[in-house]
Design an enzyme around this catalytic site. Structure first.
Site, PDB file in Angstrom:
ATOM      1  N   CYS A 278      60.117  27.457  37.510  1.00  0.00           N
ATOM      2  CA  CYS A 278      60.258  28.616  38.067  1.00  0.00           C
ATOM      3  C   CYS A 278      59.641  29.757  37.306  1.00  0.00           C
ATOM      4  O   CYS A 278      58.910  30.482  37.569  1.00  0.00           O
ATOM      5  CB  CYS A 278      61.807  29.225  38.293  1.00  0.00           C
ATOM      6  SG  CYS A 278      62.574  29.252  36.953  1.00  0.00           S
ATOM      7  N   HIS A 336      66.839  31.542  36.768  1.00  0.00           N
ATOM      8  CA  HIS A 336      65.895  31.430  37.940  1.00  0.00           C
ATOM      9  C   HIS A 336      65.083  32.636  37.458  1.00  0.00           C
ATOM     10  O   HIS A 336      65.680  33.624  37.672  1.00  0.00           O
ATOM     11  CB  HIS A 336      66.269  31.297  39.588  1.00  0.00           C
ATOM     12  CG  HIS A 336      65.068  31.181  40.255  1.00  0.00           C
ATOM     13  ND1 HIS A 336      64.290  30.189  40.023  1.00  0.00           N
ATOM     14  CD2 HIS A 336      64.655  31.982  41.252  1.00  0.00           C
ATOM     15  CE1 HIS A 336      63.436  30.378  40.920  1.00  0.00           C
ATOM     16  NE2 HIS A 336      63.542  31.494  41.885  1.00  0.00           N
ATOM     17  N   ASP A 359      58.957  35.885  44.901  1.00  0.00           N
ATOM     18  CA  ASP A 359      59.249  34.574  44.189  1.00  0.00           C
ATOM     19  C   ASP A 359      58.289  33.558  44.563  1.00  0.00           C
ATOM     20  O   ASP A 359      58.303  33.127  45.692  1.00  0.00           O
ATOM     21  CB  ASP A 359      60.505  34.361  44.507  1.00  0.00           C
ATOM     22  CG  ASP A 359      61.070  33.162  43.846  1.00  0.00           C
ATOM     23  OD1 ASP A 359      60.564  32.438  43.094  1.00  0.00           O
ATOM     24  OD2 ASP A 359      62.444  32.940  43.733  1.00  0.00           O
TER      25      ASP A 359
END
Length: 689
Positions: A278, A336, A359
Site C-alpha cells: 500500500c 493502510h 487509493d
C-alpha cells in the site's frame, strides 16, 4: 509588396521560464510551464524585422494524437494587445530590431500534456509556417482559477515542490516513519508520467475523449489510481504482493523512492514492477500527481478496515484460547496508506472541494476497474455515501465496527464488540517539518459524539451500543520495553476491576506472526488459561514471554506479532477481547555528514549499522538515494558476512546538485534483516556566485 517575414532562430527560455513556473528542477533541456501563467519566447527574424500593421503573427498549439478545437486539444490564436484569460493568447512584450519577445499564456483550464507550437507569419496574402518545438503544460496550484489552486505557499511547497518526505508505518501503538524519495522533478519522470496517461485503457479506447478530459484533476486522479496497479492487465506500474515471496522481484520493504520504480517500469517496456504494497502504491501515485502539478500527500490510516461485503462490520472468530479458528474475507490492516490530492469538485454540490482520497492499492473494483476515488474527505466525514467516488469503501476503512466472535467448546458463540478500533491516528507528514500531523478529525467526528452518531444514521448503519467504560472488568495489552529484533520480550494482559467487589476471571494470551494487511502466520507464544482473583478497584497482570527463538523464523518482513488476550468473567459470563499489534524494531542506521555541505562540491557521508542478531548476516547491501544529493541510486555491497554484534561502516562520496534542505536515505537488505531504513537531513549551501 513587403517581402516575406522569415524566422531564423527562436529561444524558448527553458531556464528562465522554468524558474518563474517553479519547474526549474526538471532541468533546462525542455520547456515546462503551468497553465494560466504567461511564459516568454524570443523570435529572431532574418532579412527584416517584424512590422506591426504589416505582418500578422499567429500561433498554433496542439496536444494529443488527433488535436481539435472542439475537444480543447488545439488552439489557433493571433498575437494581440488585448488577450482574453479564458483562451490561449500571445502578446508582444518588446522588440529590438529583428528580435521579438512574445508572451504566451494558456487558459487556467487548459488540457495538460505535451504540446507542439507552430508560428504562422503572414504578410499581405502570403505567409510561412515554422515549427518552433514542444513544451509541457502542467496544472497550476498558484493560479486562483485553476481547479487545483492551493492558497497557502508553505503547503504548495510541501505538496507540490518537495521531492522527499516521510511515510508513516508501524501500529497504532507504535507509530514510526520511513523516508521516501518522491523525485517528481528527476530526469525523465515527467515523460514517464505522461506516457502512463497515454497507455491507460481509456486513452486506448478513445484517444480524443481521453485527451479532452485532461484538464480535469478528478479524471486524472482516477486514471492514475488505476494505472499505478496492474490488476486490470493495463500495463500498470506495480505488481502487488503480500505473501512474503519476493525472490523474483524486489521486496516492497526494500524500496526507498518512486524514481527507481518508474524508471524500471519504462526500461522494461511498461511491464509491472515487482513488488508493491500500500505505501509503495500510494507513494508512486503521489509522485505522479505532484509531477503533473496536483498537490498531493501520502496518508496512513491505522487499524484500517477492508470491508468486502459493505456491511460496515469486520467479523473475527477466535476460540477460548484466543486462537483464530475461522478465516474471514474482511480484514483489518494494522496500517493502510492512500493518497490525498487537493482539487475542486465542480461535478458535486458545493462544499466538497479540498482534499480528495485516492487509493491506488488494488482492493475492490470501482466501475469495473481496480481504482478508488477521488472521494471528498468531507463526504467521508459526513457519511455522504452516494457521492462520487467510492465513499462507502473508504468510510468503512475508518469507521467499521469490529466484532469478535468467541467460539466455545460446545459450538456456542459469544460476541465482543469493539467499536472504536478502526480508523486511528490518521497521519501525514507536517508541512515544512519532519513531524507527524494527525488528521483523523478530517475523516471522522470524535468517537461517541452526537455528530458521529448522526453520521452513522445517515450512512444507514446503526452503531452498536457498548457498555460504559467506567464499570466492570477491563482488559488491555501492555508491552515491555525493548521489543527489538534479536531479543526476547514480555507482553502482559492487564486486567482492571472497576467495581467495589472482588471478581474472578480466566485469562489467556496468544501471539502469532502477522502481516500488515491482517493475514496471520504461525503461533509464536501461548499461555495456559490462568484463573485470577482481582481485588476491588485493583489491577493484575498476566505475562507472556515471547522468545526470539520462537519468533525468528516465523516473523514476516513486516516485523509484526499480533497478541490476542481473552478474558472470561466467571461472575457475569461476559467475554472480553483485547488485541495489540507489536512491531519488532530493526536496528538503527547511523548517518554522519563529513565536511561543509555546498552545492556542486564533494560531500562525504559515513554510514554504519550494527548486527543485533546472534547469527551472521549474509548478502548485505546498502542502497543510498537522495534527490539533489545522488545521481540515481548508490549501492554498497559488503564482501564478507556481518558477524553477530559486528558493525559495518563505510563512506560514500556525494556531489550535491541542488541547494536547500535535502534528504539522504539509506536502505539495508540481507538474508536475516530486511527493509532497515535510515535518513539524514542535509542543508546544502548554494554555490557562491
Amino acid at each position: 509588396m513587403a517581402e516575406d517575414l522569415l524566422l531564423e532562430t527562436w529561444d524558448l527560455h527553458c531556464d528562465r521560464n522554468g524558474r518563474e513556473h517553479r519547474t526549474a528542477d526538471m532541468g533546462c533541456k525542455q520547456l515546462v510551464v503551468r497553465r494560466g501563467q504567461p511564459f516568454t519566447i524570443t523570435l529572431r527574424f532574418s532579412g527584416r524585422p517584424y512590422e506591426e500593421g504589416v505582418d500578422k503573427l499567429a500561433f498554433n498549439v496542439e496536444t494529443g494524437p488527433c488535436p481539435s478545437e472542439t475537444s480543447g486539444t488545439s488552439s489557433h490564436f493571433v498575437m494581440t494587445d488585448c488577450p482574453e484569460e479564458s483562451c490561449w493568447s500571445a502578446v508582444m512584450q518588446q522588440q529590438d530590431g529583428e528580435v521579438l519577445s512574445v508572451s504566451l499564456c494558456s487558459p487556467p483550464d487548459a488540457r495538460i500534456g505535451r504540446y507542439s507550437i507552430t508560428l504562422e507569419a503572414s504578410t499581405d496574402y502570403q505567409g510561412s509556417s515554422f515549427q518552433i518545438g514542444d513544451f509541457f503544460l502542467l496544472f497550476n496550484p498558484w493560479h486562483p482559477e485553476d481547479t487545483v489552486f492551493m492558497r497557502d505557499e508553505n503547503e504548495r511547497r510541501e505538496y507540490v515542490l518537495s521531492q522527499h518526505g516521510l511515510i508513516y508505518q508501524g501500529t497504532c501503538d507504535y507509530i514510526f516513519s520511513i523516508p521516501w524519495n518522491f523525485g517528481q522533478f528527476e530526469d525523465d519522470i515527467l515523460a514517464i508520467c505522461l506516457n502512463m496517461l497515454d497507455i491507460n485503457p481509456k486513452h486506448l479506447r478513445d484517444q480524443n475523449r481521453d485527451c479532452s478530459r485532461r484538464n480535469d484533476p478528478v479524471y486524472i486522479g482516477r486514471v492514475v489510481s488505476a494505472m499505478v496497479n496492474c490488476n486490470d492487465e493495463d500495463q500498470g506500474v506495480l505488481f502487488g504482493r503480500w505473501d512474503n515471496r519476493y525472490d523474483d522481484g524486489m521486496s516492497p520493504m526494500a524500496w526507498i523512492g518512486s524514481v527507481d520504480i518508474l524508471k524500471r517500469w519504462k526500461k522494461f517496456g511498461c511491464q509491472p514492477v515487482k513488488y508493491g504494497q500500500c505505501w509503495v502504491f500510494a507513494a508512486v501515485a503521489c509522485t505522479v500527481m505532484r509531477c503533473l502539478g496536483i498537490p498531493s500527500r501520502v496518508v496512513t490510516n491505522y487499524n484500517s478496515a477492508h470491508d468486502t461485503n459493505a456491511n460496515l462490520t469486520i467479523d473475527r472468530y477466535v476460540n477460548e484460547r484466543g486462537e483464530q479458528v475461522r478465516q474471514s474475507w474482511d480484514k483489518i490492516w494494522n496500517f493502510h496508506c492512500w493518497v490525498e490530492s487537493w482539487m475542486a469538485r465542480p461535478d458535486l454540490a458545493a462544499g466538497y472541494d479540498g482534499w480528495q482520497a485516492l487509493d491506488p492499492t488494488p482492493q475492490e473494483k470501482s466501475e469495473g476497474v481496480y481504482c478508488c476515488g477521488p472521494a471528498p474527505v468531507k463526504a467521508i466525514k459526513e457519511g455522504d455515501m452516494q457521492l462520487k467516488y467510492d465513499i462507502p469503501f473508504i468510510f468503512a476503512e475508518v469507521n467499521a465496527d469490529v466484532v469478535y466472535w468467541v467460539v466455545q467448546g460446545d459450538g456456542m458463540q459469544k460476541q465482543s464488540i469493539r467499536s472504536s478500533d478502526v480508523g486511528k491516528f490518521i497521519s501525514t507528514k507536517s508541512v515544512g517539518r519532519d513531524s507527524r500531523e494527525d488528521i483523523t478529525h478530517n475523516y471522522k467526528y470524535p468517537e461517541g459524539s452526537e455528530e458521529e452518531r448522526a453520521v452513522f444514521e445517515k450512512a444507514e448503519h446503526q452503531k452498536k451500543s457498548i457498555g460504559e467504560e467506567d464499570e466492570g472488568l477491563h482488559l488491555r495489552i501492555k508491552v515491555s520495553e525493548g521489543a527489538n529484533k534479536g531479543r526476547d520480550f514480555d507482553v502482559f494482559a492487564v486486567v482492571g476491576n472497576n467495581t467495589d467487589e472482588e471478581r474472578v476471571c480466566r485469562v489467556t494470551l496468544c501471539a502469532r506472526a502477522s502481516s500488515h494487511n491482517g493475514t496471520l502466520g504461525p503461533q509464536c507464544g501461548l499461555t495456559d488459561p490462568v484463573d485470577i482473583d482481582i481485588e476491588p478497584r485493583a489491577e493484575k497482570r498476566v505475562p507472556l514471554h515471547i522468545l526470539y527463538e520462537e519468533y525468528k523464523d516465523k516473523l514476516t518482513q513486516d516485523n509484526l506479532i499480533k497478541v490476542v488476550a481473552l478474558l472470561n468473567d466467571h461472575q457475569t459470563g461476559d467475554i472480553l477481547v483485547a488485541v495489540r499489534d507489536i512491531y519488532v524494531e530493526n536496528p538503527p542506521i547511523k548517518i554522519r555528514i563529513l565536511g561543509e555541505p555546498m552545492q556542486n562540491r564533494k560531500l562525504v557521508a559515513e554510514i554504519s549499522l550494527v548486527n543485533p542478531l546472534a547469527v551472521p548476516l549474509n548478502g548485505c547491501v546498502f542502497v543510498v538515494e537522495g534527490t539533489g544529493l545522488t545521481d540515481g541510486q548508490l549501492v554498497k555491497e559488503l564482501e564478507e558476512p556481518m558477524e553477530p554484534q559486528a558493525e559495518a561502516k563505510f563512506r560514500m562520496d556525494l556531489m550535491p546538485r541542488l541547494s536547500g534542505l535535502q534528504k539522504l536515505m539509506v536502505d539495508f537488505e540481507s538474508d536475516q534483516l530486511t527493509g532497515v531504513k535510515g535518513y539524514r537531513n542535509v542543508i546544502i549551501a548554494p554555490q557562491p556566485m
